[in-house]
Design a protein around this motif. Structure first.
Motif, PDB file in Angstrom:
ATOM      1  N   TYR A   2       5.898   8.258  -2.523  1.00 22.02           N
ATOM      2  CA  TYR A   2       4.791   7.703  -1.752  1.00 22.02           C
ATOM      3  C   TYR A   2       5.296   7.194  -0.419  1.00 22.02           C
ATOM      4  N   PHE A  59       0.847  -1.191   0.000  1.00 20.18           N
ATOM      5  CA  PHE A  59       0.000   0.000   0.000  1.00 20.18           C
ATOM      6  C   PHE A  59       0.881   1.240   0.000  1.00 20.18           C
ATOM      7  N   TYR A 114       2.923   1.928   3.451  1.00 18.62           N
ATOM      8  CA  TYR A 114       2.148   1.425   4.585  1.00 18.62           C
ATOM      9  C   TYR A 114       2.114  -0.089   4.480  1.00 18.62           C
ATOM     10  N   THR A 159      -2.471   0.538  -4.641  1.00 15.82           N
ATOM     11  CA  THR A 159      -2.509  -0.750  -3.960  1.00 15.82           C
ATOM     12  C   THR A 159      -1.999  -1.847  -4.892  1.00 15.82           C
ATOM     13  N   GLU A 209       0.813   5.527  -0.338  1.00 14.32           N
ATOM     14  CA  GLU A 209      -0.068   6.691  -0.237  1.00 14.32           C
ATOM     15  C   GLU A 209       0.746   7.973  -0.282  1.00 14.32           C
ATOM     16  N   ARG A 265      -3.881   6.833  -3.367  1.00 12.26           N
ATOM     17  CA  ARG A 265      -3.488   5.516  -2.859  1.00 12.26           C
ATOM     18  C   ARG A 265      -3.264   4.558  -4.032  1.00 12.26           C
TER      19      ARG A 265
END
Length: 178
Positions: free
Chosen positions: A145, A50, A148, A79, A52, A77
């Motif tokens: 980014y 992930f 996460y 993914t 972001e 985001r």
């Protein structure tokens, strides 16, 4: 002796139940020795990823992912689901640039490099542009980014990639003093 160890490793690897195997340093050596083209090998990621980044009010340049609203802030985001197929875009030094999006080039590629893992074996794991496995930001699609992710993201390949692999072996009989 080293070749025998690699052959035994390949036999054990190919005979286990799973259809996929982690891309390790030993496996990469086997691929190179047998001149298997990396461009023809299907890659997969073992864990989800992930990414972001917060968007400024003036920043409407979103090429990848989706925009979501969190506490009044616009978040871009991206993914990567577990077991997403990817292809090799470029091989630079020890790093592999893998793209998980159709028609994507180097900008939309993730870097994977050999990182020491369990029992001293090298695994091809997600790294930053400099090759470091310890990072919190990642360049993707021309933007930085935040990552996460709690788990490491490693490359896997299909064992069927070795279906045309031919292994020549010879048993040494020994030599006695006369």
């Amino acid at each position: 002796m080293k070749n025998l160890a690699i052959v035994l490793f390949a036999v054990v690897l190919l005979s286990s139940c799973s259809q996929q195997a982690y891309l390790t340093g030993s496996l990469m050596t086997l691929i190179k020795e047998n001149q298997l083209p990396l461009e023809k090998i299907q890659f997969y990621n073992d864990n989800a990823l992930f990414l972001e980044r917060e968007l400024n009010a003036s920043d409407a340049n979103v090429k990848s992912g989706k925009i979501i609203l969190i506490n009044g802030k616009s978040i871009n985001r991206v993914t990567l689901e577990q077991q997403t197929p990817g292809i090799l875009v470029k091989q630079a030094n020890d790093q592999l640039l893998i793209s998980f999006e159709a028609g994507a080039g180097e900008e939309k590629s993730l870097h994977f490099g050999p990182v020491v893992g369990e029992r001293g074996e090298y695994y091809y794991q997600l790294v930053d542009d400099a090759g470091s496995p310890t990072f919190s930001r990642l360049n993707y699609d021309g933007n930085k980014y935040l990552l996460y992710n709690k788990k490491k993201v490693r490359l896997m390949i299909m064992k069927s990639s070795f279906s045309g692999l031919k292994v020549n072996s010879k048993r040494m009989r020994g030599n006695r003093v006369r």
